[in-house]
Design an enzyme around this catalytic site. Sequence first.
Site, PDB file in Angstrom:
ATOM      1  N   GLY A  75      47.249  26.145  25.835  1.00  0.00           N
ATOM      2  CA  GLY A  75      46.516  24.790  26.015  1.00  0.00           C
ATOM      3  C   GLY A  75      46.403  24.312  27.309  1.00  0.00           C
ATOM      4  O   GLY A  75      47.282  24.557  28.125  1.00  0.00           O
ATOM      5  N   TYR A 139      44.432  23.039  39.723  1.00  0.00           N
ATOM      6  CA  TYR A 139      44.634  23.900  38.532  1.00  0.00           C
ATOM      7  C   TYR A 139      45.566  25.125  38.997  1.00  0.00           C
ATOM      8  O   TYR A 139      46.343  25.251  38.021  1.00  0.00           O
ATOM      9  CB  TYR A 139      43.265  24.316  38.227  1.00  0.00           C
ATOM     10  N   ARG A 177      33.059  40.045  41.091  1.00  0.00           N
ATOM     11  CA  ARG A 177      34.582  39.435  41.228  1.00  0.00           C
ATOM     12  C   ARG A 177      35.199  39.875  40.048  1.00  0.00           C
ATOM     13  O   ARG A 177      36.550  40.442  39.972  1.00  0.00           O
ATOM     14  CB  ARG A 177      34.432  38.162  41.388  1.00  0.00           C
TER      15      ARG A 177
HETATM   16  C1  15L Z   1      40.598  31.072  34.870  1.00  0.00           C
HETATM   17  O1  15L Z   1      41.754  30.801  34.871  1.00  0.00           O
HETATM   18  C2  15L Z   1      39.762  30.008  34.094  1.00  0.00           C
HETATM   19  O2  15L Z   1      40.394  29.537  32.813  1.00  0.00           O
HETATM   20  C3  15L Z   1      38.406  30.656  33.693  1.00  0.00           C
HETATM   21  O3  15L Z   1      37.595  29.744  33.126  1.00  0.00           O
HETATM   22  C4  15L Z   1      37.962  31.511  34.934  1.00  0.00           C
HETATM   23  O4  15L Z   1      37.315  30.622  35.800  1.00  0.00           O
HETATM   24  C5  15L Z   1      38.694  32.366  35.340  1.00  0.00           C
HETATM   25  O5  15L Z   1      40.003  32.094  35.502  1.00  0.00           O
HETATM   26  C6  15L Z   1      38.071  33.190  36.573  1.00  0.00           C
HETATM   27  O6  15L Z   1      39.001  33.332  37.537  1.00  0.00           O
HETATM   28  O7  15L Z   1      37.289  33.977  36.460  1.00  0.00           O
END
Ligand code: 15L
Length: 275
Positions: A75, A139, A177
């Site tokens: 979550g 994040y 990527r």
């Molecule tokens: C993550 O941590 C995200 O939750 C996901 O939405 C993507 O952005 C992913 O990384 C990513 O790096 O592709």
Amino acid sequence: MAETDNRRIVFTGAAGGIGTMIRPLLLARYPRLVLSDRVTPKDLQPGETFVPADLAKPDEVAALVKGADAVLHFGGHSVEGPWDTILQANIAGCYNVFEAARVAGVKRLVFASSNHAMGFYPRRRKIGTNLTTRPDSRYGVSKAFGEALGALYADKHGIGVTCLRIGNVGPMPLDVRRLSIWLHPEDLVQLLAIGLDHPDIRFEILYGASDNEASWWDNSRAQALGYRPAHRAEDHRAHAEAEQAKIGPDPVGDLFQGGGFCSAEFSNDVKRAGP
Ligand code: 15L
């Protein structure tokens, strides 16, 4: 015949993208799932119960986790966001989950960390799990925080914690990527099963990646714990390259593992940032 796993497993973030993809796979292995989110997940199945909770509210999280044997913590806010959003959903929320797990006597906790805890490592460098974190966003910082909390609760309280630095989960790698960081939902469930079931788990950081030839990560610890990913990103290279052709270059993001999370709000000199 295999014995039924009767553990009560709480799964936060169950209505999100990853939750929706893996619920059926999880339920096949763990038939007593307590799904949680702020919104109700669709199509609840026998064996799944739903308990709504706002992760920023300690009382709601404590009520959710009470009586649980294990927690899968997915979550929170799943991309970059304003500080207050990250603070409530991912910092306070993550703390509330670990603390509720301690109080409830939870034995195993799997934390959905992210590649963005390490996003400023250059793509040309292969990294393991023995390096300092280099978050690429607020994040990413929240994911590094969750890993640190995991270490604390493992060392101080004996919870068996597994942090999965997840790449990108989906049926196919979305672009070039993602050929390096892709994770098929079935492989993710294999990693979750290691976190929930492997007898040696104390504190682990594992990379959440499938069998990707272009990987930037040394996932030998996951291998040692029995991880055998069944999906290969290279099988989808043509698709990923076709999708990449639709996206313009990102002069900063293309140098670093975290991609666009690195270039967003970037005000440094690329050379100083280190690639
Ligand atoms: C993550 O941590 C995200 O939750 C996901 O939405 C993507 O952005 C992913 O990384 C990513 O790096 O592709």
